[in-house]
Design a protein around this motif. Structure first.
Motif, PDB file in Angstrom:
ATOM      1  N   ARG A  67       0.819  -1.484  -0.034  1.00 23.95           N
ATOM      2  CA  ARG A  67       0.208   0.018   0.058  1.00 23.95           C
ATOM      3  C   ARG A  67       0.898   1.284   0.059  1.00 23.95           C
ATOM      4  N   ARG A  68       2.023   0.983  -0.428  1.00 17.21           N
ATOM      5  CA  ARG A  68       3.014   2.304  -0.295  1.00 17.21           C
ATOM      6  C   ARG A  68       2.635   3.620  -0.857  1.00 17.21           C
ATOM      7  N   GLN A  69       2.003   3.437  -2.093  1.00  9.23           N
ATOM      8  CA  GLN A  69       1.628   4.707  -2.502  1.00  9.23           C
ATOM      9  C   GLN A  69       0.322   5.546  -1.963  1.00  9.23           C
ATOM     10  N   ASP A  70      -0.240   4.853  -0.789  1.00  5.12           N
ATOM     11  CA  ASP A  70      -1.423   5.406  -0.405  1.00  5.12           C
ATOM     12  C   ASP A  70      -0.886   5.995   1.104  1.00  5.12           C
ATOM     13  N   LEU A  71       0.300   5.858   1.439  1.00  3.68           N
ATOM     14  CA  LEU A  71       0.798   5.865   2.609  1.00  3.68           C
ATOM     15  C   LEU A  71       1.879   7.306   2.795  1.00  3.68           C
ATOM     16  N   ILE A  72       2.241   7.991   3.869  1.00 10.91           N
ATOM     17  CA  ILE A  72       3.322   8.597   4.230  1.00 10.91           C
ATOM     18  C   ILE A  72       4.123   8.162   5.172  1.00 10.91           C
ATOM     19  N   LEU A  73       5.294   7.801   4.515  1.00 14.39           N
ATOM     20  CA  LEU A  73       6.174   6.954   5.237  1.00 14.39           C
ATOM     21  C   LEU A  73       7.626   7.927   5.662  1.00 14.39           C
ATOM     22  N   ALA A  74       7.682   8.100   7.165  1.00 13.11           N
ATOM     23  CA  ALA A  74       8.831   8.770   7.590  1.00 13.11           C
ATOM     24  C   ALA A  74       9.989   7.973   8.368  1.00 13.11           C
ATOM     25  N   THR A  75      11.025   8.343   8.168  1.00 13.08           N
ATOM     26  CA  THR A  75      12.050   7.883   8.898  1.00 13.08           C
ATOM     27  C   THR A  75      13.352   8.698   9.087  1.00 13.08           C
ATOM     28  N   LYS A  76      14.383   8.564  10.053  1.00 10.66           N
ATOM     29  CA  LYS A  76      15.217   9.355  10.660  1.00 10.66           C
ATOM     30  C   LYS A  76      16.528   9.043  10.386  1.00 10.66           C
ATOM     31  N   ALA A  77      17.656   9.788  10.444  1.00 10.23           N
ATOM     32  CA  ALA A  77      19.044   9.582  10.108  1.00 10.23           C
ATOM     33  C   ALA A  77      19.765  10.400  11.046  1.00 10.23           C
ATOM     34  N   GLY A  78      21.001  10.142  11.343  1.00  2.97           N
ATOM     35  CA  GLY A  78      22.029  11.047  12.163  1.00  2.97           C
ATOM     36  C   GLY A  78      22.690  10.396  13.387  1.00  2.97           C
ATOM     37  N   ASN A  79      21.986   9.127  13.769  1.00  2.00           N
ATOM     38  CA  ASN A  79      22.674   8.585  14.707  1.00  2.00           C
ATOM     39  C   ASN A  79      23.463   7.156  14.318  1.00  2.00           C
ATOM     40  N   ARG A  80      24.596   6.599  14.765  1.00  2.00           N
ATOM     41  CA  ARG A  80      25.369   5.758  13.877  1.00  2.00           C
ATOM     42  C   ARG A  80      25.903   4.997  14.950  1.00  2.00           C
ATOM     43  N   TRP A  81      25.564   3.687  14.811  1.00  2.00           N
ATOM     44  CA  TRP A  81      25.651   2.623  15.700  1.00  2.00           C
ATOM     45  C   TRP A  81      27.314   2.361  15.479  1.00  2.00           C
ATOM     46  N   ASN A  82      27.835   1.948  16.694  1.00  2.00           N
ATOM     47  CA  ASN A  82      29.297   1.438  16.601  1.00  2.00           C
ATOM     48  C   ASN A  82      29.304  -0.101  16.114  1.00  2.00           C
ATOM     49  N   ALA A  95      28.237  13.149   4.213  1.00  2.00           N
ATOM     50  CA  ALA A  95      28.360  11.769   3.676  1.00  2.00           C
ATOM     51  C   ALA A  95      27.858  10.845   4.487  1.00  2.00           C
ATOM     52  N   TYR A  96      27.539  11.064   5.583  1.00  2.00           N
ATOM     53  CA  TYR A  96      26.824   9.859   6.122  1.00  2.00           C
ATOM     54  C   TYR A  96      25.589   9.632   5.962  1.00  2.00           C
ATOM     55  N   ILE A  97      24.666  10.993   6.055  1.00  2.00           N
ATOM     56  CA  ILE A  97      23.142  11.003   5.513  1.00  2.00           C
ATOM     57  C   ILE A  97      23.006  10.371   4.179  1.00  2.00           C
ATOM     58  N   LYS A  98      23.728  10.845   3.336  1.00  2.00           N
ATOM     59  CA  LYS A  98      23.533  10.199   1.883  1.00  2.00           C
ATOM     60  C   LYS A  98      23.917   8.610   1.758  1.00  2.00           C
ATOM     61  N   GLU A  99      24.838   8.167   2.717  1.00  2.00           N
ATOM     62  CA  GLU A  99      24.867   6.878   2.877  1.00  2.00           C
ATOM     63  C   GLU A  99      23.830   6.156   3.517  1.00  2.00           C
ATOM     64  N   ALA A 100      23.305   6.883   4.672  1.00  2.00           N
ATOM     65  CA  ALA A 100      22.340   6.116   5.511  1.00  2.00           C
ATOM     66  C   ALA A 100      21.180   6.008   4.838  1.00  2.00           C
ATOM     67  N   VAL A 101      20.615   6.973   3.850  1.00  2.00           N
ATOM     68  CA  VAL A 101      19.280   7.025   3.141  1.00  2.00           C
ATOM     69  C   VAL A 101      19.267   5.593   2.069  1.00  2.00           C
TER      70      VAL A 101
END
Length: 301
Positions: A67-82, A95-101
């Motif tokens: 149902r992807r086209q009917d929904l608003i999907l949000a996520t987040k980035a910036g925290n990097r696990w060791n 660099a990290y944000i563009k890799e994380a996405v």
């Protein structure tokens, strides 16, 4: 369920979304909660790459892909696990944000993210570089819009001045009214509030007594809560959950609120609360008179 526009975007999100952090590590249980949310009319699902080392995004992506086209999907980035995955570091670099996405897109099984959010932020960050990363991703069509998840006034001000964010996620409830100080500023910039924690860890539900702790909640002591919560409950003919949800939705600056849920019954109760009658002006003022209007004392300049 009613929908509201996020900022000036073309994202119209259900007034009550699903904060996915509480879904847990059992896939079948997580999918049952997501299915319940879909059945109730929720179209906004909010996750993060931090939750369960990306497993949360995988569950959400798998449950919503049809149902992807009917929904608003949000996520987040910036925290990097060791490498040991026992702690994380803050990395808002381009660099990290563009890799994380890329990893988030794969886990979510989608080729775009409706709302990509910076999962924190400090005034010491290279904010211009971070904004550039998000703007690049917009141009590439990888994300539609972006926002920040931050309670720091100095960080919020910088993004309002420099970026095209459409939302700011902040903890907001009757027991945490600190964001209200900034509502008029956000509204002036056509930026919406996404309110997390509207039920204050269960204190604003009929199970509040079992949620009490010796630590209290924010500036409220346990004794204060024992006196306050029955008073809030008695102020309207609504349930405590309905009162809490309708309080958070009363402000036009709020685009959506996203309580977490780990059980179907919680989703159903939250949705009933979102569909309850709005608070009257008199009730709203009375609830404000009962509760504290604290302010963020740190990170103001």
């Amino acid at each position: 369920m009613k929908k509201r526009q996020l900022g000036t975007s073309d994202l119209f999100v259900s007034e009550l979304g699903l904060g996915c952090m509480s879904l847990g590590a059992d896939k079948e249980q997580a999918e049952s909660v997501i299915d319940a949310a879909l059945y109730e009319g929720i179209n906004y699902f909010d996750t993060a790459d931090l939750y369960d080392f990306g497993l949360n995004e995988e569950f959400v992506g798998d449950a919503l892909k049809k149902r992807r086209q009917d929904l608003i999907l949000a996520t987040k980035a910036g925290n990097r696990w060791n490498e040991n995955k026992d702690s994380w570091t803050w990395d808002p670099s381009k660099a990290y944000i563009k890799e994380a996405v890329k990893h988030s897109l794969k886990r979510l099984q989608t080729d775009y993210i409706d709302l990509y959010q910076l999962h924190g932020g400090t005034i010491e960050d290279n904010i211009d570089e971070t904004i550039e990363a998000f703007e690049d991703l917009k141009k590439e069509g990888v994300i539609r819009y972006y926002g920040i998840s931050s309670i720091r006034p100095n960080v919020i001000k910088q993004y309002l001045e420099k970026s095209s964010i459409v939302s700011v996620m902040m903890q907001y409830s009757l027991l945490d009214r600190r964001p209200e100080e900034w509502f008029s500023l956000l509204k002036d910039h056509n930026v919406s509030v996404i309110g997390r924690g509207p039920l204050a860890k269960g204190l604003l539900t009929d199970k509040w007594e079992s949620k009490l702790s010796e630590k209290g909640y924010l500036s409220y002591s346990e004794d204060e809560l024992r006196q306050l919560l029955p008073s809030i409950d008695a102020e309207t003919d609504l349930t405590l959950t309905e009162t809490a949800v309708q309080y958070s939705l009363k402000q036009a600056a709020v685009g959506s609120i996203i309580p977490g849920a780990s059980k179907i019954e919680q989703v159903q109760a939250n949705c009933r609360a979102a569909n309850a009658r709005p608070l009257s002006g008199e009730e709203y003022i009375a609830l404000q008179a009962l509760t504290k209007f604290d302010k963020y004392e740190q990170h103001r300049s």
